[in-house]
Design an enzyme around this catalytic site. Structure first.
Site, short mmCIF file in Angstrom:
data_model
loop_
_atom_site.label_atom_id
_atom_site.label_comp_id
_atom_site.label_asym_id
_atom_site.label_seq_id
_atom_site.Cartn_x
_atom_site.Cartn_y
_atom_site.Cartn_z
N ASP A 103 0.77 -1.08 0.02
CA ASP A 103 -0.15 0.11 0.16
C ASP A 103 0.60 1.46 0.12
O ASP A 103 0.41 2.41 0.71
CB ASP A 103 -0.94 -0.03 0.99
CG ASP A 103 -2.12 -1.12 1.18
OD1 ASP A 103 -2.23 -1.70 0.26
OD2 ASP A 103 -2.30 -1.52 2.27
N HIS B 228 -4.66 -1.66 -5.65
CA HIS B 228 -3.68 -0.46 -6.22
C HIS B 228 -4.57 0.67 -6.47
O HIS B 228 -5.33 0.76 -7.57
CB HIS B 228 -2.92 -1.16 -7.11
CG HIS B 228 -2.00 -1.89 -6.95
ND1 HIS B 228 -1.14 -2.42 -7.81
CD2 HIS B 228 -1.98 -2.52 -5.90
CE1 HIS B 228 -0.32 -3.39 -7.35
NE2 HIS B 228 -0.73 -3.37 -5.90
P1 GDP Z 1 -0.72 0.60 -3.67
O1 GDP Z 1 -1.39 -0.71 -3.05
O2 GDP Z 1 0.61 0.49 -3.35
O3 GDP Z 1 -1.19 0.82 -5.06
O4 GDP Z 1 -1.12 1.60 -2.40
P2 GDP Z 1 -2.97 1.79 -2.11
O5 GDP Z 1 -3.68 2.19 -3.26
O6 GDP Z 1 -3.49 0.62 -1.40
O7 GDP Z 1 -2.75 2.94 -1.02
C1 GDP Z 1 -2.25 4.07 -1.38
C2 GDP Z 1 -3.48 5.12 -1.04
O8 GDP Z 1 -2.77 6.32 -0.98
C3 GDP Z 1 -4.46 5.37 -2.00
O9 GDP Z 1 -5.65 5.69 -1.53
C4 GDP Z 1 -4.01 6.48 -2.96
O10 GDP Z 1 -5.04 7.03 -3.49
C5 GDP Z 1 -3.33 7.09 -1.80
N1 GDP Z 1 -2.00 8.18 -2.52
C6 GDP Z 1 -1.26 8.01 -3.16
N2 GDP Z 1 -0.35 8.75 -3.40
C7 GDP Z 1 -0.94 9.66 -2.47
C8 GDP Z 1 -0.35 10.94 -2.22
O11 GDP Z 1 0.95 11.45 -2.48
N3 GDP Z 1 -0.94 11.76 -1.31
C9 GDP Z 1 -2.11 11.63 -0.82
N4 GDP Z 1 -2.75 12.09 0.29
N5 GDP Z 1 -2.61 10.20 -1.05
C10 GDP Z 1 -1.90 9.38 -2.04
P1 IMO Z 2 -1.00 -4.31 -2.22
O1 IMO Z 2 -0.77 -4.74 -3.47
C1 IMO Z 2 -1.17 -4.57 2.19
C2 IMO Z 2 -1.10 -8.81 3.74
C3 IMO Z 2 -2.16 -9.34 4.42
C4 IMO Z 2 -1.58 -10.22 5.27
C5 IMO Z 2 -0.44 -10.94 4.34
C6 IMO Z 2 -0.81 -12.14 3.68
O2 IMO Z 2 -2.51 -3.36 -2.38
O3 IMO Z 2 -0.18 -3.56 -1.69
P2 IMO Z 2 -2.41 -12.76 1.60
O4 IMO Z 2 -3.84 -12.48 1.51
O5 IMO Z 2 -1.42 -12.30 0.75
O6 IMO Z 2 -2.30 -14.31 1.89
O7 IMO Z 2 -1.88 -12.12 2.81
O8 IMO Z 2 -0.14 -10.00 3.31
N1 IMO Z 2 -1.14 -8.07 2.22
C7 IMO Z 2 -1.38 -6.80 1.84
N2 IMO Z 2 -1.27 -5.68 2.76
N3 IMO Z 2 -1.36 -4.40 0.93
C8 IMO Z 2 -1.64 -5.65 0.04
O9 IMO Z 2 -1.50 -5.58 -1.57
C9 IMO Z 2 -1.52 -6.88 0.63
N4 IMO Z 2 -1.69 -8.02 0.11
C10 IMO Z 2 -1.57 -8.85 1.07
O10 IMO Z 2 -2.70 -8.26 5.07
O11 IMO Z 2 -0.96 -9.46 6.18
MG MG Z 3 -2.90 -1.40 -1.78
#
Ligand code: GDP
Ligand code: IMO
Ligand code: MG
Length: 423
Positions: A13, A41
């Site tokens: 994340d 994502h």
């Molecule tokens: P990923 O799984 O690595 O793609 O990340 P996620 O989407 O799960 O979590 C990142 C969160 O932060 C999302 O809600 C994005 O919209 C938000 N986000 C990403 N970059 C920024 C930033 O620079 N500032 C803010 N405020 N939010 C961001």
């Molecule tokens: P993105 O791609 C954050 C974590 C789960 C758990 C461990 C194993 O959005 O960064 P799984 O379901 O893969 O067997 O769970 O990994 N986990 C994540 N945490 N972002 C994710 O995806 C995750 N995908 C799995 O919370 O600790």
């Molecule tokens: Mg994510």
């Protein structure tokens, strides 16, 4: 031509989706190389806000070929839902391709994920319950079904038969309901109907792209701290989010990789169980969660929050062979008078380590050593160049880069596509 892996440098994340969406404006091909619909994502652009689970984050550029690589595990039902939601807002899926070699996440994998978590009692992993672990386990046990099997119904039927022999036993031991093989086969025929025209041998496609000198992005899922080998085992996912796996899971030679961009939040978050040394249980932690809207994009779970972990980032840089960082969510720190950075772990014997990652049982016992920084207390959301940033924010980023041991390539100051700049 450049082949760039974009990987999570923390616990997932980090903002990989938004970085890929930005870079994909100029990419010919984007390939997801591991993981499944455990990913969330988030991409915010002219099509609105989308949490992508399986579809590569380059999908919003109609010129980009998007491939779900052989290193992934694909739940066809989740994929169908995701495709629907993108089609509904006018995103073209003409350039979406699925590797024949990618594994399928079957309904029984999700059942097993639930049952296995329950069987762990209080020692859960905190999985996303998307069937990821059981699907990769079947892949390694050679009883998995692949997307390419859908193209060969007789072969598929035999493979399903074979798989169900052990699946039935596992489910029974764990106290679940038996599964109906005929029903599952019918489901697979449905999947065939929906996806057959997109299921291709992606290896020649990728080879042609590389030979033609195209720009290729390899999209990672999760982050190094949840890597099956190098993360906080057993509180990890069942694949390798580190860059070394990117060429393998995408289907290109290791030496084709030119750049590795490590995506890092300006602070730390994690979802799921296991040790997380910088976790805050105080007001600052709650404020990071509220201001940063730190709730899971896939499961909605509140994320555990803490200050930036300089030990973890050094480890991530080295293991991934990072060539640069993409720092996200800097704007969230606009709201803090005081910001801390973890620069070392104090071990139970009083020594302080900075350049290695203790194994899981020890990691529970370390105490983070913090540096305290003054916040800049002004908005960075409108900054579009390095020089626009407040002086204290630039100093903070310099410190993160120093701890990481690599330069900063991108800074993101908001979720929108344009709220980002090249350093
Ligand atoms: P990923 O799984 O690595 O793609 O990340 P996620 O989407 O799960 O979590 C990142 C969160 O932060 C999302 O809600 C994005 O919209 C938000 N986000 C990403 N970059 C920024 C930033 O620079 N500032 C803010 N405020 N939010 C961001
Ligand atoms: P993105 O791609 C954050 C974590 C789960 C758990 C461990 C194993 O959005 O960064 P799984 O379901 O893969 O067997 O769970 O990994 N986990 C994540 N945490 N972002 C994710 O995806 C995750 N995908 C799995 O919370 O600790
Ligand atoms: Mg994510």
């Amino acid at each position: 031509m450049t082949v760039t892996a974009v990987v999570g440098a923390q616990w997932g994340d980090e903002g990989k989706g938004r970085i890929i969406d930005y870079l994909a404006q100029n990419a010919d091909v984007v390939i997801r190389f591991q993981g499944g619909d455990n990913a969330g994502h988030t991409v915010v652009n002219e099509y609105g806000k989308h949490a992508l689970h399986l579809i590569p984050s380059g999908i919003f550029n109609p010129e980009t070929q998007n491939i779900i690589g052989s290193g992934c595990v694909v739940n066809p039902e989740a994929l169908a839902k995701e495709m629907e939601s993108l089609t509904a807002v006018g995103v073209s899926l003409d350039n979406l391709w699925l590797s024949t070699r990618a594994q399928m996440v079957m309904p029984y994998h999700r059942t097993l994920d639930e049952l296995e978590e329950r069987a762990r009692g209080k020692d859960t992993i905190g999985t996303t319950k998307r069937g990821i672990g059981p699907a990769y386990a079947d892949k390694a046990a050679r009883s998995g079904l692949r997307l390419g099997d859908l193209l060969h119904p007789d072969w598929l039927e035999a493979r399903l038969d074979n798989a169900l022999r052990t699946v039935h036993r596992k489910i029974e031991i764990l106290g679940g309901e038996p599964v109906d093989g005929k029903e599952l086969y019918a489901c697979c025929m449905d999947y065939r109907e929906q996806f057959a025209h997109r299921i291709v041998d992606t290896a020649p496609m990728v080879r042609r792209a590389i030979q033609a000198g195209q720009d290729v992005l390899l999209e990672g899922q999760l982050g190094v701290m949840r890597d099956l080998d190098w993360g906080i085992y057993p509180y990890v996912t069942s694949s390798n989010p580190t860059a070394a796996y990117a060429p393998a899971g995408a289907g290109l030679p290791a030496r084709a990789l030119d750049r590795v961009v490590g995506v890092v939040k300006a602070y730390s978050t994690a979802v799921g169980d296991g040790p997380f040394p910088v976790e805050l249980f105080d007001e600052a932690g709650e404020k990071l969660r509220q201001v940063g809207e730190e709730f899971g994009a896939t499961t909605g779970r509140p994320r555990r929050c803490g200050w930036f972990d300089g030990v973890a980032i050094g480890y991530a840089t080295w293991l991934n062979g990072m060539t640069g960082l993409a720092i996200t969510k800097l704007d969230i720190l606009d709201h803090f008078d005081e910001i801390k950075i973890c620069v070392g772990y104090e071990m139970p014997d009083g020594s302080v380590i900075t350049d290695s990652m203790p194994d899981t049982p020890l990691l529970y016992q370390v105490k983070p050593v913090y540096e305290t920084w003054l916040g800049w207390r002004e908005s960075t959301e409108q900054c579009r160049r390095w020089d626009d940033l407040p002086k204290a924010a630039r100093a903070y980023i310099h410190r993160l880069a120093e701890l990481a041991g690599v330069k900063v390539d991108y800074v993101s100051v908001g979720p929108e596509r344009d709220q980002m700049f090249v350093v």
